[in-house]
Motif scaffolding. Structure first.
Motif, short mmCIF file in Angstrom:
data_model
loop_
_atom_site.label_atom_id
_atom_site.label_comp_id
_atom_site.label_asym_id
_atom_site.label_seq_id
_atom_site.Cartn_x
_atom_site.Cartn_y
_atom_site.Cartn_z
N GLY A 154 0.82 -1.21 0.00
CA GLY A 154 0.00 0.00 0.00
C GLY A 154 0.84 1.25 0.00
O GLY A 154 2.07 1.20 -0.22
N PRO A 155 0.23 2.40 0.22
CA PRO A 155 0.95 3.67 0.20
C PRO A 155 2.16 3.67 1.14
O PRO A 155 2.07 3.20 2.27
CB PRO A 155 -0.11 4.68 0.67
CG PRO A 155 -1.41 4.07 0.28
CD PRO A 155 -1.22 2.60 0.47
N GLY A 156 3.29 4.18 0.63
CA GLY A 156 4.51 4.24 1.41
C GLY A 156 5.38 3.01 1.29
O GLY A 156 6.48 2.98 1.82
N GLU A 158 7.07 0.42 -1.52
CA GLU A 158 7.34 0.35 -2.96
C GLU A 158 6.73 -0.90 -3.59
O GLU A 158 6.06 -0.83 -4.63
CB GLU A 158 8.85 0.38 -3.21
CG GLU A 158 9.20 0.44 -4.69
CD GLU A 158 10.69 0.66 -4.91
OE1 GLU A 158 11.12 0.60 -6.09
OE2 GLU A 158 11.42 0.90 -3.93
N THR A 203 -4.48 2.75 5.59
CA THR A 203 -4.45 2.39 4.17
C THR A 203 -3.53 1.21 3.89
O THR A 203 -3.49 0.72 2.76
CB THR A 203 -3.98 3.58 3.32
OG1 THR A 203 -2.67 3.98 3.77
CG2 THR A 203 -4.94 4.75 3.45
N THR A 204 -2.81 0.73 4.89
CA THR A 204 -1.89 -0.40 4.70
C THR A 204 -2.67 -1.70 4.54
O THR A 204 -3.59 -2.00 5.32
CB THR A 204 -0.94 -0.52 5.90
OG1 THR A 204 -0.24 0.72 6.10
CG2 THR A 204 0.08 -1.63 5.68
#
Length: 210
Positions: A154-156, A158, A203-204
């Motif tokens: 998720g965001p953050g 890669e 969001t993970t």
């Protein structure tokens, strides 16, 4: 602080007032705050406290430093009911934060070692117009280098990030999937073990490896 001193005998109040927070409150808190922001920017990446603080009975090094940095008079904190009184006195003295009995009333839900993590759904989820009014859980675990293997994305992140942890609930992935579905509402998570910590944002995405 009169409210703290009046609730203790003079010897207890003196001992509490001498228990240190950070050696350099402003600079040390800024270092821990920056490290916390980095942890949330890179979910699942293991970091080590840049500085240490006083540690009352009932709190680990990471929990002590994170709460000293994040908690203040505007952020209610939940602690287990039978946590040692020294931990409550430490937070009242150094942070001035309200200590609440109901999980859903807390901005920071603090779960020291040996205590069960409250269900994510029982914590403050935020409001549609104010999603930032949700809770952050700060959970002490036996290990962040051994145990079950989780794959984060998720965001953050890669591609993927591997997290190993001992002591998370057996149904964490199911709880976390439900938490993801609430976005932009939902809770965030700080996991700690001794002097190490990492973060998971709402969001993970989390999967448990076989």
């Amino acid at each position: 602080m009169p409210s703290l001193i009046s609730s203790q005998n003079p010897m207890q109040a003196s001992a509490t007032s001498l228990l240190p927070g950070f050696d350099n409150p402003v600079d040390d808190a800024q270092q821990v705050f920056r490290a916390t922001l980095e942890a949330f920017a890179h979910p699942g990446r293991l970091d080590t406290l840049p500085v240490t603080s006083g540690q009352p009975d009932g709190l680990s090094p990471a929990l002590s430093a994170l709460l000293l940095t994040l908690a203040d008079p505007d952020t209610p904190v939940w602690l287990p009911a039978d946590i040692p009184a020294a931990a409550r006195a430490f937070l009242r003295f150094h942070c001035g934060c309200p200590l609440v009995d109901t999980v859903s009333d807390a901005t920071f839900v603090c779960v020291p070692a040996g205590y069960a993590m409250p269900a994510l759904a029982d914590c403050a989820q935020g409001l549609p117009e104010y999603p930032d009014r949700s809770a952050t859980l700060i959970v002490e675990l036996p290990s962040l280098t051994e145990g079950a293997t989780y794959t984060l994305s998720g965001p953050g992140i890669e591609t993927t990030q591997t997290l190993r942890a001992t002591g998370l609930p057996a149904d964490l992935v199911a709880q976390w999937d439900a938490n993801n579905a609430l976005f932009p509402l939902g809770v965030d998570l700080l996991l700690a073990s001794g002097y190490q910590f990492c973060a998971m944002t709402r969001t993970t995405q989390v999967a448990l490896e076989d």
